[in-house]
Design a protein around this motif. Structure first.
Motif, PDB file in Angstrom:
ATOM      1  N   ASP A 225      11.331  56.402  79.696  1.00  0.00           N
ATOM      2  CA  ASP A 225      10.954  55.001  79.471  1.00  0.00           C
ATOM      3  C   ASP A 225      10.265  54.845  78.120  1.00  0.00           C
ATOM      4  OD1 ASP A 225      11.731  53.801  82.010  1.00  0.00           O
ATOM      5  OD2 ASP A 225      10.132  54.996  82.900  1.00  0.00           O
ATOM      6  N   ASP A 226      10.239  55.920  77.350  1.00  0.00           N
ATOM      7  CA  ASP A 226       9.478  55.948  76.112  1.00  0.00           C
ATOM      8  C   ASP A 226      10.416  56.022  74.907  1.00  0.00           C
ATOM      9  OD1 ASP A 226       7.990  57.867  73.926  1.00  0.00           O
ATOM     10  OD2 ASP A 226       6.591  56.483  74.922  1.00  0.00           O
ATOM     11  N   VAL A 227      10.277  55.059  74.009  1.00  0.00           N
ATOM     12  CA  VAL A 227      11.155  55.005  72.833  1.00  0.00           C
ATOM     13  C   VAL A 227      10.996  56.240  71.968  1.00  0.00           C
ATOM     14  CG1 VAL A 227      11.633  53.762  70.682  1.00  0.00           C
ATOM     15  CG2 VAL A 227      11.272  52.489  72.810  1.00  0.00           C
ATOM     16  N   ASP A 228       9.755  56.639  71.718  1.00  0.00           N
ATOM     17  CA  ASP A 228       9.519  57.810  70.872  1.00  0.00           C
ATOM     18  C   ASP A 228      10.120  59.067  71.479  1.00  0.00           C
ATOM     19  OD1 ASP A 228       8.152  56.280  69.009  1.00  0.00           O
ATOM     20  OD2 ASP A 228       6.192  56.648  69.929  1.00  0.00           O
ATOM     21  N   GLU A 229      10.031  59.187  72.810  1.00  0.00           N
ATOM     22  CA  GLU A 229      10.611  60.352  73.464  1.00  0.00           C
ATOM     23  C   GLU A 229      12.137  60.336  73.356  1.00  0.00           C
ATOM     24  OE1 GLU A 229      10.526  62.769  77.726  1.00  0.00           O
ATOM     25  OE2 GLU A 229       9.899  60.666  77.658  1.00  0.00           O
ATOM     26  N   ALA A 230      12.735  59.157  73.478  1.00  0.00           N
ATOM     27  CA  ALA A 230      14.189  59.049  73.348  1.00  0.00           C
ATOM     28  C   ALA A 230      14.651  59.534  71.975  1.00  0.00           C
ATOM     29  CB  ALA A 230      14.626  57.605  73.571  1.00  0.00           C
ATOM     30  N   VAL A 231      13.956  59.114  70.932  1.00  0.00           N
ATOM     31  CA  VAL A 231      14.322  59.534  69.580  1.00  0.00           C
ATOM     32  C   VAL A 231      14.048  61.018  69.394  1.00  0.00           C
ATOM     33  CG1 VAL A 231      13.861  59.196  67.120  1.00  0.00           C
ATOM     34  CG2 VAL A 231      13.941  57.225  68.657  1.00  0.00           C
TER      35      VAL A 231
ATOM     36  N   PRO B 177      12.490  42.295  78.848  1.00  0.00           N
ATOM     37  CA  PRO B 177      11.932  43.567  78.368  1.00  0.00           C
ATOM     38  C   PRO B 177      13.011  44.552  77.923  1.00  0.00           C
ATOM     39  CG  PRO B 177      10.858  42.890  80.409  1.00  0.00           C
ATOM     40  CD  PRO B 177      12.022  41.964  80.204  1.00  0.00           C
ATOM     41  N   GLU B 178      14.191  44.501  78.564  1.00  0.00           N
ATOM     42  CA  GLU B 178      15.276  45.409  78.188  1.00  0.00           C
ATOM     43  C   GLU B 178      15.769  45.128  76.774  1.00  0.00           C
ATOM     44  OE1 GLU B 178      18.312  45.058  81.125  1.00  0.00           O
ATOM     45  OE2 GLU B 178      17.063  45.879  82.736  1.00  0.00           O
ATOM     46  N   TYR B 179      15.843  43.847  76.421  1.00  0.00           N
ATOM     47  CA  TYR B 179      16.265  43.489  75.067  1.00  0.00           C
ATOM     48  C   TYR B 179      15.254  44.004  74.055  1.00  0.00           C
ATOM     49  CZ  TYR B 179      18.025  40.626  71.189  1.00  0.00           C
ATOM     50  OH  TYR B 179      18.540  40.189  69.983  1.00  0.00           O
ATOM     51  N   GLU B 180      13.983  43.804  74.342  1.00  0.00           N
ATOM     52  CA  GLU B 180      12.940  44.268  73.430  1.00  0.00           C
ATOM     53  C   GLU B 180      12.988  45.786  73.285  1.00  0.00           C
ATOM     54  OE1 GLU B 180       9.953  44.701  70.806  1.00  0.00           O
ATOM     55  OE2 GLU B 180      11.045  42.867  71.321  1.00  0.00           O
ATOM     56  N   ALA B 181      13.244  46.476  74.401  1.00  0.00           N
ATOM     57  CA  ALA B 181      13.368  47.936  74.326  1.00  0.00           C
ATOM     58  C   ALA B 181      14.543  48.328  73.434  1.00  0.00           C
ATOM     59  CB  ALA B 181      13.556  48.513  75.729  1.00  0.00           C
ATOM     60  N   GLY B 182      15.635  47.600  73.534  1.00  0.00           N
ATOM     61  CA  GLY B 182      16.793  47.874  72.689  1.00  0.00           C
ATOM     62  C   GLY B 182      16.479  47.698  71.211  1.00  0.00           C
ATOM     63  N   VAL B 183      15.718  46.659  70.879  1.00  0.00           N
ATOM     64  CA  VAL B 183      15.310  46.430  69.490  1.00  0.00           C
ATOM     65  C   VAL B 183      14.454  47.599  69.002  1.00  0.00           C
ATOM     66  CG1 VAL B 183      13.978  44.954  67.938  1.00  0.00           C
ATOM     67  CG2 VAL B 183      15.447  43.920  69.682  1.00  0.00           C
ATOM     68  N   ARG B 184      13.512  48.014  69.820  1.00  0.00           N
ATOM     69  CA  ARG B 184      12.615  49.109  69.423  1.00  0.00           C
ATOM     70  C   ARG B 184      13.377  50.418  69.261  1.00  0.00           C
ATOM     71  NH1 ARG B 184       9.027  50.513  73.061  1.00  0.00           N
ATOM     72  NH2 ARG B 184       9.713  49.213  74.806  1.00  0.00           N
ATOM     73  N   ILE B 185      14.351  50.648  70.143  1.00  0.00           N
ATOM     74  CA  ILE B 185      15.154  51.872  70.030  1.00  0.00           C
ATOM     75  C   ILE B 185      15.999  51.847  68.767  1.00  0.00           C
ATOM     76  CG2 ILE B 185      17.157  53.056  71.042  1.00  0.00           C
ATOM     77  CD1 ILE B 185      15.930  52.403  73.797  1.00  0.00           C
ATOM     78  N   GLY B 186      16.643  50.727  68.490  1.00  0.00           N
ATOM     79  CA  GLY B 186      17.436  50.617  67.268  1.00  0.00           C
ATOM     80  C   GLY B 186      16.596  50.829  66.021  1.00  0.00           C
ATOM     81  N   ARG B 187      15.412  50.241  66.017  1.00  0.00           N
ATOM     82  CA  ARG B 187      14.514  50.381  64.866  1.00  0.00           C
ATOM     83  C   ARG B 187      14.067  51.834  64.703  1.00  0.00           C
ATOM     84  NH1 ARG B 187      10.643  47.166  66.479  1.00  0.00           N
ATOM     85  NH2 ARG B 187      11.590  45.325  65.507  1.00  0.00           N
TER      86      ARG B 187
ATOM     87  N   VAL C  55      22.276  56.987  73.590  1.00  0.00           N
ATOM     88  CA  VAL C  55      21.184  56.382  74.349  1.00  0.00           C
ATOM     89  C   VAL C  55      21.808  55.293  75.211  1.00  0.00           C
ATOM     90  CG1 VAL C  55      19.039  55.058  74.268  1.00  0.00           C
ATOM     91  CG2 VAL C  55      19.454  56.861  72.576  1.00  0.00           C
ATOM     92  N   VAL C  56      21.537  55.342  76.514  1.00  0.00           N
ATOM     93  CA  VAL C  56      22.187  54.432  77.453  1.00  0.00           C
ATOM     94  C   VAL C  56      21.144  53.520  78.080  1.00  0.00           C
ATOM     95  CG1 VAL C  56      23.799  54.232  79.369  1.00  0.00           C
ATOM     96  CG2 VAL C  56      23.841  56.277  77.926  1.00  0.00           C
ATOM     97  N   LEU C  57      21.183  52.254  77.707  1.00  0.00           N
ATOM     98  CA  LEU C  57      20.302  51.238  78.276  1.00  0.00           C
ATOM     99  C   LEU C  57      20.916  50.712  79.571  1.00  0.00           C
ATOM    100  CD1 LEU C  57      19.620  49.391  74.914  1.00  0.00           C
ATOM    101  CD2 LEU C  57      17.918  50.651  76.224  1.00  0.00           C
ATOM    102  N   PRO C  58      20.139  50.019  80.389  1.00  0.00           N
ATOM    103  CA  PRO C  58      20.700  49.451  81.618  1.00  0.00           C
ATOM    104  C   PRO C  58      21.952  48.622  81.340  1.00  0.00           C
ATOM    105  CG  PRO C  58      18.323  49.285  81.681  1.00  0.00           C
ATOM    106  CD  PRO C  58      18.680  49.779  80.299  1.00  0.00           C
ATOM    107  N   GLY C  59      22.985  48.865  82.133  1.00  0.00           N
ATOM    108  CA  GLY C  59      24.242  48.160  81.911  1.00  0.00           C
ATOM    109  C   GLY C  59      25.112  48.177  83.144  1.00  0.00           C
ATOM    110  N   GLY C  60      26.293  47.584  83.021  1.00  0.00           N
ATOM    111  CA  GLY C  60      27.210  47.444  84.141  1.00  0.00           C
ATOM    112  C   GLY C  60      28.363  48.416  84.079  1.00  0.00           C
ATOM    113  N   LEU C  61      29.549  47.941  84.487  1.00  0.00           N
ATOM    114  CA  LEU C  61      30.706  48.829  84.603  1.00  0.00           C
ATOM    115  C   LEU C  61      31.116  49.429  83.264  1.00  0.00           C
ATOM    116  CD1 LEU C  61      32.932  46.823  87.129  1.00  0.00           C
ATOM    117  CD2 LEU C  61      31.430  48.770  87.594  1.00  0.00           C
ATOM    118  N   GLY C  62      31.091  48.618  82.198  1.00  0.00           N
ATOM    119  CA  GLY C  62      31.468  49.148  80.890  1.00  0.00           C
ATOM    120  C   GLY C  62      30.523  50.241  80.437  1.00  0.00           C
TER     121      GLY C  62
END
Length: 249
Positions: free
Chosen positions: A234-240, A85-95, A168-175
């Motif tokens: 958690d909302d793509v539209d809100e992030a944009v 789901p995180e990957y799909e969210a990333g695609v939607r955010i990029g789009r 925009v910061v998606l779930p990630g690690g140390l980097g």
């Protein structure tokens, strides 16, 4: 009374801005050393030459991105799975960012970075990847249409900040945490003009936000105002919308 050395002419050599004296004087001249045949290539790994490499990376980065226009940097884990789901969210955010008129800047790698690049690319937007030389680096993903590779993290991070109007910061690690906290620090200390920072995925980030509130702020290591430097959603539209609202579009 001065020393005996003070009373005699001090052997001094000036090499550009550098002054050498006593046993630090080098034989020959700078031009002579430049034109003479080098016995080895060790000099390309020494600090003076590294300065030139660093300079060249800034020049190349500035040249490649100077006409980018409005852009948002998207951070996230290289380990994000394409079927998640995180990957799909990333695609939607990029789009969504591309459709809102933003170029999308990522670290250019796989996972969440690829997802955001993919969304921007498939929407016909500008998809930027800023890669980094690492022992395990996979290279620039194929959804990037402007790619720049860097040797040095600090040069790369300058490009993330200089050419973006928001993060925009998606779930990630140390980097990802490194990039997030650098952005927060730059905004907090007013080293950059304030820009929106959105943490996407409340379930993932709420523990970190709670620690900031209950430990850093509670113990006086940060202020309550620092909690206002970022937003969670958690909302793509809100992030944009948060991007466009704070930027003033």
């Amino acid at each position: 009374m001065g020393s005996a050395e003070d009373k005699r002419v001090l052997h001094e050599q000036r090499l550009g801005p550098v002054v050498r004296r006593r046993d630090q004087v080098q034989p020959g001249t700078t031009d002579q050393r430049l034109l003479d045949t080098q016995p080895s290539a060790n000099w390309v790994h020494e600090d003076p030459f590294r300065v030139m490499r660093i300079q060249s990376e800034f020049v190349e980065g500035f040249g490649a991105l100077s006409e980018l226009g409005r852009a948002v940097s998207v951070f996230g884990s290289a380990r994000t799975r394409p079927d998640s789901p995180e990957y799909e969210a990333g695609v939607r955010i990029g789009r969504a960012l591309a459709e809102a008129g933003f170029a999308v800047i990522t670290g250019g790698g796989p996972g969440a970075m690829e997802a955001a690049n993919r969304g921007a690319c498939e929407a016909g937007g500008v998809s930027v990847g800023l890669g980094i030389e690492l022992p395990f680096e996979q290279g620039i993903n194929h959804y990037v249409n402007i790619g720049v590779n860097f040797r040095y993290f600090f040069v790369r991070k300058t490009m993330f900040v200089k050419y973006a109007q928001g993060f925009v910061v998606l779930p990630g690690g140390l980097g990802t945490l490194d990039e997030l906290f650098e952005a927060l620090t730059l905004v907090q200390t007013k080293k950059v003009t304030r820009f929106p920072i959105v943490l996407f995925g409340t379930a993932y980030w709420q523990g970190l936000v709670g620690w900031i509130r209950e430990t850093l702020v509670a113990e006086g290591k940060a202020t309550a105002a620092d909690l206002e430097l970022f937003q969670l959603t958690d909302d793509v539209d809100e992030a944009v919308e948060l991007m466009t609202k704070e930027i003033g579009i």
